[in-house]
Structure formats: structure tokens, C-alpha cells
Design an enzyme around this catalytic site. Structure first.
Site, mmCIF file in Angstrom:
data_model
loop_
_atom_site.group_PDB
_atom_site.id
_atom_site.type_symbol
_atom_site.label_atom_id
_atom_site.label_comp_id
_atom_site.label_asym_id
_atom_site.label_seq_id
_atom_site.Cartn_x
_atom_site.Cartn_y
_atom_site.Cartn_z
ATOM 1 N N GLU A 1 -9.734 2.618 6.363
ATOM 2 C CA GLU A 1 -9.311 3.756 5.572
ATOM 3 C C GLU A 1 -9.497 3.500 4.079
ATOM 4 O OE1 GLU A 1 -6.168 5.789 8.641
ATOM 5 O OE2 GLU A 1 -5.354 4.401 7.167
ATOM 6 N N CYS B 1 -8.281 3.408 -3.534
ATOM 7 C CA CYS B 1 -7.749 2.238 -2.835
ATOM 8 C C CYS B 1 -8.693 1.912 -1.685
ATOM 9 C CB CYS B 1 -6.347 2.598 -2.337
ATOM 10 S SG CYS B 1 -5.584 1.288 -1.378
ATOM 11 N N CYS C 1 -6.152 -7.272 9.766
ATOM 12 C CA CYS C 1 -5.791 -8.374 8.859
ATOM 13 C C CYS C 1 -5.354 -9.559 9.720
ATOM 14 C CB CYS C 1 -4.641 -7.926 7.951
ATOM 15 S SG CYS C 1 -4.272 -9.100 6.630
ATOM 16 N N CYS D 1 2.300 -9.731 7.730
ATOM 17 C CA CYS D 1 3.466 -9.375 6.926
ATOM 18 C C CYS D 1 4.280 -8.365 7.747
ATOM 19 C CB CYS D 1 3.016 -8.790 5.595
ATOM 20 S SG CYS D 1 1.962 -9.961 4.712
ATOM 21 N N CYS E 1 4.290 -4.467 7.126
ATOM 22 C CA CYS E 1 2.991 -3.818 6.866
ATOM 23 C C CYS E 1 2.346 -3.327 8.158
ATOM 24 C CB CYS E 1 2.063 -4.811 6.160
ATOM 25 S SG CYS E 1 0.376 -4.210 5.974
ATOM 26 N N CYS F 1 0.696 3.107 0.529
ATOM 27 C CA CYS F 1 0.529 1.659 0.623
ATOM 28 C C CYS F 1 1.109 1.092 1.900
ATOM 29 C CB CYS F 1 1.342 1.048 -0.518
ATOM 30 S SG CYS F 1 0.359 0.188 -1.667
HETATM 31 N N1 SAH Z 1 -3.542 -7.723 1.772
HETATM 32 C C1 SAH Z 1 -3.346 -7.491 0.406
HETATM 33 C C2 SAH Z 1 -3.721 -6.087 -0.033
HETATM 34 C C3 SAH Z 1 -3.360 -4.936 0.874
HETATM 35 S S1 SAH Z 1 -1.688 -4.435 0.946
HETATM 36 C C4 SAH Z 1 -1.909 -7.794 0.022
HETATM 37 O O1 SAH Z 1 -1.108 -8.027 0.904
HETATM 38 O O2 SAH Z 1 -1.624 -7.856 -1.161
HETATM 39 C C5 SAH Z 1 -1.338 -3.597 -0.586
HETATM 40 C C6 SAH Z 1 0.142 -3.653 -0.971
HETATM 41 O O3 SAH Z 1 0.958 -2.820 -0.119
HETATM 42 C C7 SAH Z 1 0.738 -5.045 -0.841
HETATM 43 O O4 SAH Z 1 1.561 -5.353 -1.921
HETATM 44 C C8 SAH Z 1 1.544 -4.927 0.419
HETATM 45 O O5 SAH Z 1 2.500 -5.915 0.487
HETATM 46 C C9 SAH Z 1 2.108 -3.530 0.280
HETATM 47 N N2 SAH Z 1 2.624 -2.969 1.520
HETATM 48 C C10 SAH Z 1 2.264 -3.273 2.779
HETATM 49 N N3 SAH Z 1 2.980 -2.522 3.659
HETATM 50 C C11 SAH Z 1 3.801 -1.731 2.936
HETATM 51 C C12 SAH Z 1 4.744 -0.720 3.279
HETATM 52 N N4 SAH Z 1 4.935 -0.372 4.535
HETATM 53 N N5 SAH Z 1 5.399 -0.113 2.282
HETATM 54 C C13 SAH Z 1 5.150 -0.423 0.988
HETATM 55 N N6 SAH Z 1 4.256 -1.351 0.604
HETATM 56 C C14 SAH Z 1 3.580 -2.012 1.572
HETATM 57 FE FE1 SF4 Z 2 -2.418 -8.193 5.513
HETATM 58 FE FE2 SF4 Z 2 -0.659 -6.200 5.224
HETATM 59 FE FE3 SF4 Z 2 0.059 -8.692 4.634
HETATM 60 FE FE4 SF4 Z 2 -1.655 -7.413 3.042
HETATM 61 S S1 SF4 Z 2 0.472 -6.842 3.392
HETATM 62 S S2 SF4 Z 2 -1.830 -9.524 3.811
HETATM 63 S S3 SF4 Z 2 -2.796 -6.184 4.577
HETATM 64 S S4 SF4 Z 2 -0.531 -7.942 6.664
#
Ligand code: SAH
Ligand code: SF4
Length: 392
Positions: A116, A129, A136, A140, A143, A369
Site C-alpha cells: 500500500e 507514504c 515485515c 511490533c 502494528c 500509520c
Molecule cells: N518499519 C518502520 C516504518 C513503518 S511503520 C518503522 O517501524 O519505523 C511507520 C510508523 O507507524 C512507525 O513509527 C510505527 O511504529 C508506527 N505504527 C505502526 N503501527 C501503528 C499503529 N497501529 N498506530 C499508530 N502508529 C503505528
Molecule cells: Fe515492521 Fe510494523 Fe514494526 Fe515497522 S512498526 S518494524 S512495519 S512491524
């Protein structure tokens, strides 16, 4: 795949040669690679520099994909190009437009995988974005992308292609001879879509070099932000080889909490990460680092967290971006209450840091995000796998 296993390029990146007709896709080739490809296709060495400049400009400045329209090239040379090359972008499968103007593109790449790309218009700028991986490797726990297994790294062409397809959709390519547009629709690019960009280093670097090139899309390195969960060994390399702005998914102020939210913390903990970040602005010659901090109710949102946060990052030129948690179906967390987020922001602000609260955009189309996830979900991590890696 284990938590921190580095992803090898060879296995996960598709070759640049397209299966159909064996033609090479020019999108995503660096200047050196494009020059070599033109010479290999029969461009005389003496003309290579000029041809490179011409083709580069058609593809990246004007967004032209049909060689027949490259009108300053001779008919014979256009035919030669068409015989060996294509200029191809990933396919947009669906485009959703949110009530707030945010656009989410579901993009199909070679092999039928999907990622996406999200366009977020604001009054004075527009941010695109983009994704760097399908899924991935990291998990996390807050996420949505993290619940999907890594399928593969995107190629440089597929990363640049996301910028180009958004410019196509927004009608942003300049027309030859027309006066120069002052305001750009895609004025900023953030690597904050699906995937961990620093686990796909070479392709992300090559793609950003193309996007930054002054004779093409020409975005300044200060308008590109790479977001990482904290892949320490690649951070200095990003400063030196890409030089864009850096955002770090920080999200917690103790190792115990960060271990569960961002499990890669078990490999590179808060201290190790901060030590590395202290060098980034100098190495990349950029002003400050963005610390992203997702606000999770009763998990990381106390006043004590806010105070620890400012203490931890003392001395690092920083901005703290507070992200109200974006919920997704089955998510194990809740968004912090608004008053809590404001109280947290206030402490951070009084300590001397900009602490904008990121307004969730495109929520009605799940474009915010951390909500991105391939619609096909072919490879899904089991809840056991996620729990084990997050130490839940
Ligand atoms: N993998 C990279 C970039 C993609 S995520 C990273 O982790 O930085 C982009 C941002 O969105 C990151 O700061 C991530 O922690 C945040 N993010 C992920 N899931 C989220 C959610 N459900 N609500 C708000 N922010 C989120
Ligand atoms: Fe991967 Fe989501 Fe963690 Fe970013 S926030 S490193 S996309 S699992």
C-alpha cells in the site's frame, strides 16, 4: 524467519529482467546502471552520457513511458530502446479516497504481491507514504503490518514506482515547455508504509537516489524521511549513503516495555540505539531526528514516561511525534485518551521539544500509520509466533 535475521538481497529481490520478452525495466535503475544498460543495448560509448541524460529526463522529469513520445531522440534510437527496454510501474489495483482527501493505493507488484501507498494532502504540502517490503520480518505488537510475514523486499523500481504512480494519479508531471509549477503535490516522501526500510537497504538507497536526483523527480533529501524501528548497524550507513531525514520508532522509555512493543529492542536496546542516534545528525548533515511515539493507553503514556523520554534523548536534536494509536481489527491495545496525550505532549514541550500530535488521516479507509497490510494476507504470522517474539 528469526527476529533479527538480516534479509539477503539475492533471495528476496526479484531480478530486474522482466519475464515477458526479457526486456529490462528502466524504472529504478541508478544513473550508472542505466548508462550500462544503454551501452549494452548498443548505444555507442561516445554517446552514452548524452543518451543517459535524455532518457533520464523523459522518464523521471516528464514521466513519459512510451519511447515513441521521447521526441528529441531519433526514430531509430527510439526503436532500439523499445526493443530492449520497458518503462513500467507497479499496477494500481484499487484507489480509495478518504473524506479528508487522503488517497490509499493498493499496488500490485511482480509475483502478484500487494503493498500500500498513501498520499496525504495538507495545506502547504503533500506527503507520500511508501512501502519498502511486502509484510515485515519484525513483529511490533501494535502494528498491523507486523502481523503479516515478510513476503519479499521491494526492488528499487517498485519503490520509485510508488512515487511515479502517485504523480501519475495526481497529474503532477511537468509538461515540456510549460511554466514551472511552484507548489508540488508530492512535496515529501516518508518511508513509513509497510516494511522495515533498513532491512532492504540497497534497494531503498538506490530508489531514494533516483527520487533525489536533481534532473528528475528532484526531491531534496530534507523532504525524505526514513522511519526505522531501530536497526542500529544500518543507521550510520543510512546517514552516509542516503543522507535523508531519520525517524525512529521509539515508543517506550524502558527496555522492558520496548521489548514487548518493538521486539527488535532485545537485539539493540534503548541505550545502544540512542548512542547510535547521537551521531546521525552530524553524519547526515541533517537537523534533527524525529522520535515517533505511539500513544497506547496505560502502556507507555504516563507522566513518568514523558519525563523519562526527555531525559533519555537529552542532547539529541529531536522532535517528538506523538501518534495516537490507530486501531485495527483484533489489535491488543487501545488509543490513549485525548487528555492523556495532551498532558504527555505538554511535558515534552515544556522540556524544550516540539511535540506535535499526529492527526490520524484517512482513518475511514484504514490508511493511517500502522494500519497497512496487504489485502490478500497470504502469509500471516500466527498469534503464537507474534506472542513469542514480543515476549508477551
Ligand atoms: N518499519 C518502520 C516504518 C513503518 S511503520 C518503522 O517501524 O519505523 C511507520 C510508523 O507507524 C512507525 O513509527 C510505527 O511504529 C508506527 N505504527 C505502526 N503501527 C501503528 C499503529 N497501529 N498506530 C499508530 N502508529 C503505528
Ligand atoms: Fe515492521 Fe510494523 Fe514494526 Fe515497522 S512498526 S518494524 S512495519 S512491524
Amino acid at each position: 524467519m528469526t527476529l533479527s535475521a538480516p534479509i539477503t538481497q539475492d533471495v528476496l529481490t526479484l531480478p530486474r529482467k522482466l519475464p515477458e520478452g526479457g526486456k529490462i525495466n528502466l524504472v529504478g535503475l541508478t544513473r550508472d546502471q542505466l548508462r550500462a544498460a544503454l551501452v549494452a543495448a548498443g548505444t555507442p560509448e561516445k554517446q552514452a552520457k548524452m543518451r543517459l541524460g535524455q532518457v533520464w529526463q523523459w522518464v523521471y522529469h516528464f514521466g513519459i513511458r512510451d519511447f515513441a513520445q521521447m521526441t528529441n531522440l531519433s526514430k531509430d534510437y527510439r526503436a532500439l530502446l523499445a526493443e530492449h527496454f520497458v518503462v513500467e510501474l507497479p499496477e494500481v489495483v484499487t484507489r480509495q479516497i478518504s473524506a479528508d482527501g487522503t488517497r490509499k493505493y493498493l499496488v500490485r507488484i511482480a509475483g502478484g504481491h500487494e503493498v500500500e501507498t498513501v498520499y496525504i494532502p495538507e495545506e502547504t504540502r503533500g506527503t507520500l507514504c511508501i512501502s519498502s517490503q511486502v509484510g515485515c520480518t519484525l513483529t511490533c505488537s501494535f502494528c498491523h503490518t507486523g502481523t503479516q510475514k515478510l513476503v519479499r523486499n521491494l526492488t528499487a523500481g517498485e519503490i520509485v514506482g510508488q512515487v511515479m504512480l502517485a504523480r501519475d494519479d495526481l497529474g503532477e508531471w511537468p509538461v515540456a515547455g510549460a511554466p514551472k509549477e511552484e507548489t508540488r503535490m508530492v512535496s515529501n516522501v516518508v518511508l513509513m508504509g509497510m516494511g522495515e526500510p533498513l532491512y532492504n537497504f540497497e534497494n531503498v538507497r538506490d530508489a531514494m537516489q533516483v527520487v533525489m536526483d536533481g534532473e528528475g523527480i528532484s526531491l531534496s533529501r530534507r523532504r525524505i524521511t526514513l522511519s526505522t524501528s531501530g536497526i542500529v548497524p544500518e543507521i550510520a550507513r543510512a546517514a552516509e549513503e542516503i543522507g535523508c531525514l531519520l525517524a525512529v520508532s521509539f515508543h517506550a522509555t524502558t527496555d522492558a516495555v520496548r521489548d514487548t512493543l518493538v521486539p527488535v529492542n532485545k537485539k539493540w536496546n534503548i541505550k545502544t540505539l540512542l548512542d547510535t542516534l547521537r551521531d546521525y545528525p552530524r553524519l547526515s548533515n541533517s537537523e534533527r531526528i524525529t522520535f515517533e511515539y505511539v500513544m497506547l493507553k496505560d502502556v507507555n503514556d504516563s507522566d513518568a514516561d514523558a519525563r523519562r523520554l526527555v531525559k533519555l534523548i537529552a542532547g539529541i536534536p529531536a522532535k517528538i511525534n506523538l501518534i495516537p494509536f490507530n486501531e485495527w481489527p483484533g489489535a491488543p491495545y487501545q488509543r490513549s485518551d485525548w487528555e492523556r496525550i495532551e498532558a504527555f505532549a505538554d511535558i515534552v514541550y515544556k522540556a524544550g521539544y516540539a511535540s506535535p500530535i499526529r492527526t490520524p488521516r484517512g482513518e475511514d479507509i484504514m490508511a493511517a500509520c500502522g494500519q497497512l497490510k496487504s489485502a490478500t494476507e497470504r502469509a500471516r504470522k500466527s498469534s503464537k509466533e507474534i506472542a513469542a517474539e514480543a515476549g508477551l
